[in-house]
Motif scaffolding. Structure first.
Motif, mmCIF file in Angstrom:
data_model
loop_
_atom_site.group_PDB
_atom_site.id
_atom_site.type_symbol
_atom_site.label_atom_id
_atom_site.label_comp_id
_atom_site.label_asym_id
_atom_site.label_seq_id
_atom_site.Cartn_x
_atom_site.Cartn_y
_atom_site.Cartn_z
ATOM 1 N N VAL A 336 -4.709 40.633 0.023
ATOM 2 C CA VAL A 336 -5.647 40.092 1.003
ATOM 3 C C VAL A 336 -4.897 39.470 2.177
ATOM 4 O O VAL A 336 -5.196 39.742 3.339
ATOM 5 C CB VAL A 336 -6.579 39.044 0.354
ATOM 6 C CG1 VAL A 336 -7.571 38.498 1.385
ATOM 7 C CG2 VAL A 336 -7.319 39.649 -0.837
ATOM 8 N N THR A 337 -3.895 38.637 1.861
ATOM 9 C CA THR A 337 -3.265 37.831 2.906
ATOM 10 C C THR A 337 -1.805 38.182 3.184
ATOM 11 O O THR A 337 -1.227 37.700 4.160
ATOM 12 C CB THR A 337 -3.313 36.346 2.510
ATOM 13 O OG1 THR A 337 -2.611 36.166 1.270
ATOM 14 C CG2 THR A 337 -4.739 35.869 2.346
ATOM 15 N N GLY A 338 -1.189 38.990 2.336
ATOM 16 C CA GLY A 338 0.230 39.272 2.484
ATOM 17 C C GLY A 338 1.064 38.391 1.574
ATOM 18 O O GLY A 338 0.550 37.626 0.756
ATOM 19 N N GLY A 339 2.412 38.501 1.722
ATOM 20 C CA GLY A 339 3.308 37.761 0.840
ATOM 21 C C GLY A 339 3.708 38.578 -0.373
ATOM 22 O O GLY A 339 3.918 38.040 -1.457
ATOM 23 N N PHE A 340 3.828 39.902 -0.209
ATOM 24 C CA PHE A 340 4.187 40.790 -1.311
ATOM 25 C C PHE A 340 5.570 40.461 -1.862
ATOM 26 O O PHE A 340 6.428 39.911 -1.153
ATOM 27 C CB PHE A 340 4.188 42.249 -0.843
ATOM 28 C CG PHE A 340 2.840 42.764 -0.431
ATOM 29 C CD1 PHE A 340 1.893 43.087 -1.386
ATOM 30 C CD2 PHE A 340 2.514 42.932 0.907
ATOM 31 C CE1 PHE A 340 0.645 43.578 -1.017
ATOM 32 C CE2 PHE A 340 1.271 43.413 1.287
ATOM 33 C CZ PHE A 340 0.332 43.736 0.322
ATOM 34 N N ALA A 341 5.790 40.810 -3.118
ATOM 35 C CA ALA A 341 7.112 40.673 -3.719
ATOM 36 C C ALA A 341 8.122 41.492 -2.921
ATOM 37 O O ALA A 341 7.859 42.644 -2.570
ATOM 38 C CB ALA A 341 7.078 41.156 -5.172
#
Length: 436
Positions: A336-341
């Motif tokens: 939804v917002t980003g911040g993927f591993a």
């Protein structure tokens, strides 16, 4: 707006075997801590284009098959009331009666046909009551952070710390209606609980009604991955008993909701759009459960190794200038917002993730209503999707960092996130083209 509710406790609860959903299989309910409900809303912008019904059910989830049954029961109502859409959402309580079939004894469905009939009947009645109780008023909106109340059990530890609140204030001065949207599993009772409960949403709603007279509907946000509330502790650092923990958790959330500054009034303008599609089903365990009639999903022909797909949908709703996406499962917040591993943490770094839903929407503000109109399990970022190499979906995979990948065992497959994002792309293109 209008509101209606119906209790969802069968008369024979302690005489027949009802299986509790969300943790272990074959666990029967032994008592009632609080009553689950179906809570229904009727929204209409008074433009003559018709209203929208939303029913929110205190349960682990409902398949698209069961939701279509409820909509079929409401077909005459829809014509007479002029309903544009009917959305059915589950709160995802882990202390409710099994509505999917996954938590019965090994090899058996946990679903009760009589309970599903009761749920269907009372959902229909709640929706009809909400329509009957409709009245004019103003819709206000605000949000507030809840502090260190959530925890994420899986890296990269991304989640939405805000509680979002919509408050309807009737012109006549009677009790209002609130929608509280928050990203956390309702499982403050934890896994040893054997009592029927709506979990913390029950105590959230009770506190708000006690303080204001408003009726409250809880709708889960992006809680996949796995976002839950913390186990609360007393001043000596000791954990409260789970029965006290759930009450305190609900009341803490209510205090945040009551402190929200509903300073933004939303214009009386509704847009409701739906995109239906066939979701590839790659999970061989869930496919087998469907074939054995253990769970209530129904499949169609599709692409992929199993040649199966689930008919499902993503929907778009806006109230005034507030956009809301209704997603049919437990979506990971980073989708939804980003911040993927990153590459040093992702289990499958070669796989490309889709654009985030906020990128697709083209704005930072986007509410997410999870477990809406279907329950397709966890929606996992492709670059961190991993299954067991020899027993896929039967056992959880363990990556090179030593992390278990439980959520994948309860997902439809690696292409789920891509399919959901593609559906959102189609919906927002329609929004930009002016569809209503």
């Amino acid at each position: 707006m209008g509101y209606g509710e119906q209790e969802l406790v069968p008369n024979d609860l302690l005489k027949e075997k009802y299986y509790i959903a969300g943790y272990n299989t074959g666990t029967t309910i032994e008592g009632v801590l609080d009553s689950p409900y179906v809570k229904a809303l009727w929204l209409d912008d008074n433009t003559g284009r018709g209203g929208i019904a939303i029913a929110v059910i205190d349960c682990i989830g409902l398949s698209g098959t069961d939701i279509r049954k409820i909509r079929n029961r409401l077909s005459t109502f829809s014509k007479e009331a002029g309903a544009r859409d009917i959305h059915i959402i589950s709160t995802h309580t882990h202390a409710g009666i099994d509505t999917l079939g996954l938590w019965g004894p090994t090899g058996q469905s946990g679903r009760s046909a009589s309970y599903m009939q009761l749920l269907e009947d009372r959902t229909v009645l709640a929706v009809e009551t909400a329509y009957t109780n409709r009245q004019d008023g103003r819709m206000l909106y605000g949000s507030a952070e809840t502090g260190p109340l959530q925890r994420d059990s899986r890296p990269p530890y991304v989640y939405d710390r805000s509680l979002y609140s919509l408050r309807f204030v009737p012109e006549g001065g009677s009790g209002g209606i609130r929608i509280v949207n928050y990203a956390a599993h309702p499982e403050a009772l934890r896994s040893k609980n054997k009592s029927l409960s709506a979990d913390f949403p029950a105590y959230l709603a009770a506190k708000i009604q006690e303080e204001t007279g408003d009726s409250t509907v809880f709708i889960p946000g992006a809680l996949g991955g796995l976002i839950m509330t913390e186990r609360l502790k007393d001043k000596q650092g000791m954990e409260y008993p789970v029965e006290e923990n759930v009450v305190r958790t609900g009341r803490m959330l209510a205090e945040t909701a009551l402190a929200v500054d509903h300073g933004r009034e939303l214009a009386p303008k509704l847009v409701s759009l739906t995109d239906s599609f066939a979701l590839p089903l790659e999970n061989i365990v869930l496919a087998g459960a469907v074939a054995a009639d253990i769970i209530s999903h129904r499949t169609v022909s599709g692409s992929g190794a199993l040649g199966l797909a689930l008919p499902t949908q993503v929907s778009y709703l806006s109230i005034g200038d507030l956009p809301i996406l209704l997603v049919p499962g437990e979506i990971f917040p980073e989708l939804v917002t980003g911040g993927f591993a990153g590459a040093g943490l992702a289990a499958n770094p070669a796989a490309a993730n889709p654009r985030t839903l906020r990128e697709i929407a083209g704005k930072d503000e986007l509410l997410l209503f999870g477990l809406a109109n279907d329950m397709i399990g966890y929606i996992v970022p492709p670059n961190d999707f991993l299954v067991h190499p020899s027993r896929p979906y039967l056992e959880e995979g363990v990556d090179s960092f030593g992390r278990g990948h439980y959520e994948e065992t309860n997902s439809m497959g690696p292409d789920t996130a891509i399919a959901v994002a593609a559906s959102a792309e189609r919906l927002f293109e329609r929004v930009r083209n002016g569809e209503r």
